[in-house]
Design an enzyme around this catalytic site. Structure first.
Site, PDB file in Angstrom:
ATOM      1  CG  ASP A  59      -0.411   0.003   2.533  1.00  0.00           C
ATOM      2  OD1 ASP A  59       0.825  -0.040   2.642  1.00  0.00           O
ATOM      3  OD2 ASP A  59      -1.175   0.058   3.525  1.00  0.00           O
ATOM      4  CB  SER A  60       4.589   1.706   0.043  1.00  0.00           C
ATOM      5  OG  SER A  60       4.812   0.588  -0.794  1.00  0.00           O
TER       6      SER A  60
ATOM      7  CG  ASP B 173       0.201  -4.057   2.059  1.00  0.00           C
ATOM      8  OD1 ASP B 173      -0.175  -4.723   3.031  1.00  0.00           O
ATOM      9  OD2 ASP B 173       0.990  -3.089   2.145  1.00  0.00           O
TER      10      ASP B 173
ATOM     11  CE  LYS C 139       2.708  -5.758   4.014  1.00  0.00           C
ATOM     12  NZ  LYS C 139       2.150  -4.769   4.950  1.00  0.00           N
TER      13      LYS C 139
ATOM     14  CD  GLU D  39       0.091  -1.994   8.179  1.00  0.00           C
ATOM     15  OE1 GLU D  39      -0.256  -1.267   9.133  1.00  0.00           O
ATOM     16  OE2 GLU D  39       0.620  -1.548   7.143  1.00  0.00           O
TER      17      GLU D  39
ATOM     18  CD  GLU E 279       7.481  -0.612   8.042  1.00  0.00           C
ATOM     19  OE1 GLU E 279       6.559  -1.348   7.659  1.00  0.00           O
ATOM     20  OE2 GLU E 279       7.667   0.540   7.593  1.00  0.00           O
TER      21      GLU E 279
HETATM   22  O1  KIV Z   1       3.452  -1.074   1.683  1.00  0.00           O
HETATM   23  C1  KIV Z   1       4.606  -1.545   1.674  1.00  0.00           C
HETATM   24  O2  KIV Z   1       5.343  -1.360   0.716  1.00  0.00           O
HETATM   25  C2  KIV Z   1       5.017  -2.319   2.857  1.00  0.00           C
HETATM   26  C3  KIV Z   1       6.435  -2.615   3.170  1.00  0.00           C
HETATM   27  C4  KIV Z   1       6.607  -3.762   4.075  1.00  0.00           C
HETATM   28  C5  KIV Z   1       7.466  -2.501   2.179  1.00  0.00           C
HETATM   29  O3  KIV Z   1       4.169  -2.672   3.624  1.00  0.00           O
END
Ligand code: KIV
Length: 277
Positions: free
Chosen positions: A43-44, A82, A111, A113, A181
């Site tokens: 999500d970056s 993500d 993924k 969090e 992280e």
């Molecule tokens: O959004 C992202 O790029 C991440 C990192 C772990 C690189 O969550």
């Protein structure tokens, strides 16, 4: 062909896992060709690809467009989608439905969090339903407002134990790996040594089972800010600017397009055209 099994195999063989982010088709192709272990459509991309200020405003529907592009470009890679802010926090049904959308768009896993009862139940439901889950602990950007900014986590023995306890719960719930992280290297080493599944570090030192970084950071394409844990392996921003400057120069002085980049009429057609005048 990389699969979810690649993670455990590499960890068990004491071989480091190399992961990168990708957001678009052509970058995914290049990363795939380099034989990366896995790609995260992070999500970056909210900041790096869309210029948003943070990750809060990216939606699941926006994420799906990038997952589709990456899955088309990186045919042999294991692709992790993500899950963006609030796309899995409202209910198990909402999380499962959005995780399924990621898989249908071409991801092989998702993924999530954090670690609380809701996340643990969702991980169980996802894995039971055929959706592998990568966890994410330490600094978790989607909780930045409650954490109080980009703060290094796990700086005391007590805090490290809390992260380890969460990591063990994620492992038990079925995660195939956990991103750590912004954690001191010694803390990440301790957590990694006390888990069976691999850890993937970002700003967490060399002792994690593998590493992930934002591709645009390490290739010098994203230049708004550079975290301390980023090493630049290329300088694409400068290369792009230099290439574009050469293009502008050649357009202005008429050296581009040359005969090599142009299509010619046959001699006869050219003569006919001149005679019309
Ligand atoms: O959004 C992202 O790029 C991440 C990192 C772990 C690189 O969550």
């Amino acid at each position: 062909m990389k699969t979810v099994l690649t993670f455990q195999r590499l960890k068990d063989n004491n071989e480091k896992i190399a992961m990168l982010t990708a957001y678009d088709y052509t970058t995914a192709q290049a990363i795939n060709e380099a034989d990366i272990d896995a790609i995260l459509v992070g999500d970056s991309l909210a900041m790096v690809a869309l210029g948003y200020e943070n990750t809060y405003n990216i939606t699941i529907d926006e994420m799906l467009i990038f997952v589709k592009a990456v899955s088309k470009g990186a045919k042999d890679s294991f692709i992790i989608g993500d899950m963006p802010f609030m796309s899995y926090n409202l209910s198990i049904e909402q999380g499962l439905e959005n995780a399924a959308k990621m898989i249908k768009a071409g991801a092989n896993a998702v993924k999530l969090e954090g670690c609380n009862e809701h996340i643990l139940s969702l991980i169980k439901r996802c894995t039971e339903s055929g959706i592998p889950v990568l966890g994410h602990l330490g600094f978790t950007p989607q909780l930045m407002n409650t954490i109080g900014g980009h703060k290094i986590q796990g700086k005391t023995a007590e805090k490290i134990e809390i992260i380890l306890e969460s990591a063990q719960k994620l492992e038990e719930a079925g995660c195939f790996g956990i991103v750590l992280e912004l954690i001191p290297a010694d803390s990440a080493k301790y957590i990694t040594e006390n888990l069976k599944i691999p850890t993937i570090g970002i700003g967490a030192g060399v002792n994690c089972s593998g590493q992930i970084v934002v591709t645009d950071d390490i290739l010098g394409k994203f230049t708004d800010f550079t975290p301390k844990f980023v090493k630049k392996f290329a300088n694409l921003h400068d290369e792009i600017t230099a290439g574009v400057k050469s293009y502008i120069r050649e357009v202005k002085n008429e050296t581009f397009p040359s005969i090599n980049e142009s299509f010619e009429l046959t001699k006869e057609e050219k003569e006919k055209l001149l005679s019309v005048k």
